[in-house]
Design a protein around this motif. Structure first.
Motif, PDB file in Angstrom:
ATOM      1  N   GLN A 273      23.404  62.058  57.180  1.00  0.00           N
ATOM      2  CA  GLN A 273      22.330  63.033  56.988  1.00  0.00           C
ATOM      3  C   GLN A 273      21.061  62.638  57.734  1.00  0.00           C
ATOM      4  OE1 GLN A 273      22.147  62.791  52.701  1.00  0.00           O
ATOM      5  NE2 GLN A 273      23.123  64.788  52.427  1.00  0.00           N
ATOM      6  N   VAL A 274      20.806  61.344  57.799  1.00  0.00           N
ATOM      7  CA  VAL A 274      19.520  60.859  58.309  1.00  0.00           C
ATOM      8  C   VAL A 274      19.567  60.568  59.801  1.00  0.00           C
ATOM      9  CG1 VAL A 274      17.901  58.935  58.204  1.00  0.00           C
ATOM     10  CG2 VAL A 274      18.772  59.954  56.088  1.00  0.00           C
ATOM     11  N   LEU A 275      20.619  59.898  60.257  1.00  0.00           N
ATOM     12  CA  LEU A 275      20.676  59.475  61.656  1.00  0.00           C
ATOM     13  C   LEU A 275      21.225  60.601  62.528  1.00  0.00           C
ATOM     14  CD1 LEU A 275      21.797  55.757  61.248  1.00  0.00           C
ATOM     15  CD2 LEU A 275      19.496  56.692  61.545  1.00  0.00           C
ATOM     16  N   THR A 276      20.449  61.650  62.649  1.00  0.00           N
ATOM     17  CA  THR A 276      20.793  62.792  63.480  1.00  0.00           C
ATOM     18  C   THR A 276      20.183  62.636  64.860  1.00  0.00           C
ATOM     19  OG1 THR A 276      18.833  64.027  62.783  1.00  0.00           O
ATOM     20  CG2 THR A 276      20.826  64.273  61.427  1.00  0.00           C
ATOM     21  N   ALA A 277      20.652  63.438  65.787  1.00  0.00           N
ATOM     22  CA  ALA A 277      20.104  63.400  67.148  1.00  0.00           C
ATOM     23  C   ALA A 277      18.612  63.706  67.140  1.00  0.00           C
ATOM     24  CB  ALA A 277      20.855  64.392  68.036  1.00  0.00           C
ATOM     25  N   GLU A 278      18.212  64.663  66.299  1.00  0.00           N
ATOM     26  CA  GLU A 278      16.797  65.044  66.224  1.00  0.00           C
ATOM     27  C   GLU A 278      15.944  63.900  65.686  1.00  0.00           C
ATOM     28  OE1 GLU A 278      19.394  68.473  66.369  1.00  0.00           O
ATOM     29  OE2 GLU A 278      19.321  66.791  64.959  1.00  0.00           O
ATOM     30  N   ARG A 279      16.411  63.262  64.607  1.00  0.00           N
ATOM     31  CA  ARG A 279      15.649  62.157  64.018  1.00  0.00           C
ATOM     32  C   ARG A 279      15.559  60.986  64.986  1.00  0.00           C
ATOM     33  NH1 ARG A 279      11.672  61.426  61.434  1.00  0.00           N
ATOM     34  NH2 ARG A 279      12.420  62.845  59.791  1.00  0.00           N
ATOM     35  N   LEU A 280      16.648  60.653  65.638  1.00  0.00           N
ATOM     36  CA  LEU A 280      16.646  59.517  66.551  1.00  0.00           C
ATOM     37  C   LEU A 280      15.731  59.767  67.744  1.00  0.00           C
ATOM     38  CD1 LEU A 280      20.451  58.723  66.366  1.00  0.00           C
ATOM     39  CD2 LEU A 280      18.614  57.298  65.477  1.00  0.00           C
ATOM     40  N   HIS A 281      15.687  60.997  68.206  1.00  0.00           N
ATOM     41  CA  HIS A 281      14.792  61.312  69.322  1.00  0.00           C
ATOM     42  C   HIS A 281      13.339  61.293  68.871  1.00  0.00           C
ATOM     43  CE1 HIS A 281      12.645  64.038  72.161  1.00  0.00           C
ATOM     44  NE2 HIS A 281      13.293  63.294  73.033  1.00  0.00           N
ATOM     45  N   HIS A 282      13.063  61.865  67.700  1.00  0.00           N
ATOM     46  CA  HIS A 282      11.681  61.972  67.239  1.00  0.00           C
ATOM     47  C   HIS A 282      11.109  60.616  66.853  1.00  0.00           C
ATOM     48  CE1 HIS A 282       8.424  62.849  64.320  1.00  0.00           C
ATOM     49  NE2 HIS A 282       8.183  63.853  65.138  1.00  0.00           N
ATOM     50  N   THR A 283      11.887  59.795  66.148  1.00  0.00           N
ATOM     51  CA  THR A 283      11.361  58.529  65.617  1.00  0.00           C
ATOM     52  C   THR A 283      11.547  57.364  66.581  1.00  0.00           C
ATOM     53  OG1 THR A 283      11.770  59.252  63.334  1.00  0.00           O
ATOM     54  CG2 THR A 283      11.533  56.877  63.705  1.00  0.00           C
ATOM     55  N   PHE A 284      12.692  57.319  67.274  1.00  0.00           N
ATOM     56  CA  PHE A 284      12.994  56.163  68.116  1.00  0.00           C
ATOM     57  C   PHE A 284      12.848  56.454  69.603  1.00  0.00           C
ATOM     58  CE2 PHE A 284      15.212  55.479  64.137  1.00  0.00           C
ATOM     59  CZ  PHE A 284      14.954  54.148  63.857  1.00  0.00           C
ATOM     60  N   GLY A 285      12.680  57.716  69.962  1.00  0.00           N
ATOM     61  CA  GLY A 285      12.499  58.063  71.361  1.00  0.00           C
ATOM     62  C   GLY A 285      13.734  57.869  72.206  1.00  0.00           C
ATOM     63  N   VAL A 286      14.924  58.097  71.622  1.00  0.00           N
ATOM     64  CA  VAL A 286      16.172  57.939  72.365  1.00  0.00           C
ATOM     65  C   VAL A 286      17.034  59.181  72.186  1.00  0.00           C
ATOM     66  CG1 VAL A 286      16.180  55.423  72.182  1.00  0.00           C
ATOM     67  CG2 VAL A 286      17.326  56.789  70.418  1.00  0.00           C
ATOM     68  N   HIS A 287      17.907  59.404  73.168  1.00  0.00           N
ATOM     69  CA  HIS A 287      18.976  60.375  73.029  1.00  0.00           C
ATOM     70  C   HIS A 287      20.215  59.627  72.535  1.00  0.00           C
ATOM     71  CE1 HIS A 287      16.696  63.568  74.778  1.00  0.00           C
ATOM     72  NE2 HIS A 287      16.573  62.965  75.962  1.00  0.00           N
ATOM     73  N   VAL A 288      21.116  60.340  71.871  1.00  0.00           N
ATOM     74  CA  VAL A 288      22.292  59.684  71.313  1.00  0.00           C
ATOM     75  C   VAL A 288      23.529  60.522  71.565  1.00  0.00           C
ATOM     76  CG1 VAL A 288      21.935  60.749  69.039  1.00  0.00           C
ATOM     77  CG2 VAL A 288      23.278  58.630  69.220  1.00  0.00           C
ATOM     78  N   ASP A 289      24.626  59.837  71.840  1.00  0.00           N
ATOM     79  CA  ASP A 289      25.940  60.455  71.880  1.00  0.00           C
ATOM     80  C   ASP A 289      26.729  59.915  70.690  1.00  0.00           C
ATOM     81  OD1 ASP A 289      25.532  61.766  74.399  1.00  0.00           O
ATOM     82  OD2 ASP A 289      25.802  59.816  75.376  1.00  0.00           O
ATOM     83  N   PHE A 290      27.340  60.803  69.932  1.00  0.00           N
ATOM     84  CA  PHE A 290      28.138  60.390  68.785  1.00  0.00           C
ATOM     85  C   PHE A 290      29.605  60.300  69.198  1.00  0.00           C
ATOM     86  CE2 PHE A 290      24.425  62.429  66.812  1.00  0.00           C
ATOM     87  CZ  PHE A 290      24.015  61.400  65.987  1.00  0.00           C
ATOM     88  N   LEU A 291      30.174  59.109  69.003  1.00  0.00           N
ATOM     89  CA  LEU A 291      31.567  58.850  69.357  1.00  0.00           C
ATOM     90  C   LEU A 291      32.355  58.557  68.090  1.00  0.00           C
ATOM     91  CD1 LEU A 291      30.855  56.419  72.338  1.00  0.00           C
ATOM     92  CD2 LEU A 291      31.048  58.910  72.409  1.00  0.00           C
ATOM     93  N   GLU A 292      33.667  58.538  68.206  1.00  0.00           N
ATOM     94  CA  GLU A 292      34.526  58.234  67.060  1.00  0.00           C
ATOM     95  C   GLU A 292      35.343  56.990  67.359  1.00  0.00           C
ATOM     96  OE1 GLU A 292      38.303  60.474  65.573  1.00  0.00           O
ATOM     97  OE2 GLU A 292      36.591  61.371  64.505  1.00  0.00           O
ATOM     98  N   ASP A 293      35.270  56.018  66.429  1.00  0.00           N
ATOM     99  CA  ASP A 293      36.066  54.808  66.578  1.00  0.00           C
ATOM    100  C   ASP A 293      37.551  55.176  66.461  1.00  0.00           C
ATOM    101  OD1 ASP A 293      37.501  52.373  66.022  1.00  0.00           O
ATOM    102  OD2 ASP A 293      35.612  51.421  65.493  1.00  0.00           O
ATOM    103  N   PRO A 294      38.374  54.886  67.473  1.00  0.00           N
ATOM    104  CA  PRO A 294      39.785  55.279  67.420  1.00  0.00           C
ATOM    105  C   PRO A 294      40.588  54.544  66.355  1.00  0.00           C
ATOM    106  CG  PRO A 294      39.363  53.882  69.333  1.00  0.00           C
ATOM    107  CD  PRO A 294      38.027  54.206  68.732  1.00  0.00           C
ATOM    108  N   HIS A 295      40.045  53.424  65.852  1.00  0.00           N
ATOM    109  CA  HIS A 295      40.789  52.633  64.866  1.00  0.00           C
ATOM    110  C   HIS A 295      40.622  53.165  63.454  1.00  0.00           C
ATOM    111  CE1 HIS A 295      41.904  49.652  67.850  1.00  0.00           C
ATOM    112  NE2 HIS A 295      40.637  49.618  68.249  1.00  0.00           N
ATOM    113  N   ASP A 296      39.397  53.557  63.087  1.00  0.00           N
ATOM    114  CA  ASP A 296      39.173  54.003  61.707  1.00  0.00           C
ATOM    115  C   ASP A 296      38.379  55.306  61.618  1.00  0.00           C
ATOM    116  OD1 ASP A 296      36.655  53.171  62.417  1.00  0.00           O
ATOM    117  OD2 ASP A 296      36.669  51.379  61.155  1.00  0.00           O
ATOM    118  N   GLN A 297      38.158  55.964  62.747  1.00  0.00           N
ATOM    119  CA  GLN A 297      37.492  57.262  62.806  1.00  0.00           C
ATOM    120  C   GLN A 297      36.032  57.235  62.337  1.00  0.00           C
ATOM    121  OE1 GLN A 297      40.980  57.244  61.564  1.00  0.00           O
ATOM    122  NE2 GLN A 297      41.153  57.381  63.791  1.00  0.00           N
ATOM    123  N   ARG A 298      35.430  56.058  62.292  1.00  0.00           N
ATOM    124  CA  ARG A 298      34.017  55.986  61.950  1.00  0.00           C
ATOM    125  C   ARG A 298      33.166  56.483  63.124  1.00  0.00           C
ATOM    126  NH1 ARG A 298      32.699  50.014  60.119  1.00  0.00           N
ATOM    127  NH2 ARG A 298      33.915  49.644  62.023  1.00  0.00           N
TER     128      ARG A 298
END
Length: 254
Positions: free
Chosen positions: A220-245
């Protein structure tokens, strides 16, 4: 054990480091604190540990004011692992960890075999038993950090506060310490620099400019919008192939 802060305000020389911060951590919950450098994470942890009394607001331990508790009782309840905690004393590792038993000792309750067993277990938990007789000043930064955590474990706290405990640790010991923290049946508040590590917390609070600007589950908290607004970064969300995290890969926003 429940830990809560109500409307905490902390200033130094007129500069507000904490601004109206309120949070509640449930018994047994692992609550992560994240935020840019200087956002107030360390200051908040020191207030929660009873090392700083805020200008306004209060800290509650199981709904009772911390400021009505004796320091000895606070030390029996809360352990705090700081980023930097040094000593000039020529002590060995076992003696440093044994300091965690201090709140429980008195003339009527001297050191016992049980205290020895607690210290041994704490050293074993952080992988430092083989260095128990080494002098403190001969340790590396990562080894010292593991000793700090062992000292906190020797307190057998019901609330554990950790300020970026994986600093100076190699990746193997980072994973080992975080796994150990998750297994403890205590309330944990942990400040983390690595946002992917923070994904393993039950809930996360985001600090920014001395304010707690967001609280919720990691997804809920670590969204692309929050990360850009607070940390000044863009983010790509990936999926761990071992446990889908979900794993985050960051890109500079500039």
């Amino acid at each position: 054990m429940r830990l809560a802060a109500e409307r905490i305000d902390w200033r130094v020389h007129g500069h507000r480091l904490l601004d109206d911060v309120s949070l509640a951590v449930a018994p047994g919950e692992t609550f992560g604190l994240v935020g840019p450098n200087g956002s107030g994470k360390t200051t908040l942890l020191r207030v929660l540990a009873g090392l700083r009394k805020p200008r306004t607001g209060r800290v509650l331990v199981n709904d009772a004011s911390m400021y009505a508790m004796r320091q000895r009782d606070i030390a029996r309840t809360i352990a705090f692992v700081e980023q930097q905690a040094e000593t000039l004393d020529r002590i060995v590792v076992r003696e440093a960890v044994a300091l965690g038993r201090t709140p429980f000792l008195s003339a009527l309750q001297p050191w016992s075999e049980q205290d020895d067993a607690i210290v041994d277990q704490a050293l074993d938990n952080v992988g430092m038993a083989h260095l128990a007789d080494r002098l403190w000043h001969t340790l590396s930064g990562g080894e010292r950090q593991r000793v700090h955590i062992a000292r906190a474990l020797a307190q057998q706290p019901r609330i554990l506060l950790l300020d970026e405990p994986t600093n100076h640790l190699d990746i193997r010991h980072q994973l080992s310490i975080l796994s150990l923290v998750r297994q403890l049946s205590v309330t944990v508040v942990i400040a983390l620099h690595d946002l992917n590590q923070a994904m393993e917390c039950d809930r996360i609070g985001v600090m920014d400019g001395g304010r707690l600007v967001d609280v919720g589950s990691p997804s809920q908290v670590l969204t692309a919008e929050r990360l850009h607004h607070t940390f000044g970064v863009h983010v790509d969300f990936l999926e761990d192939p071992h446990d889908q995290r979900r794993i985050m890969r960051f890109r500079n926003a500039l």
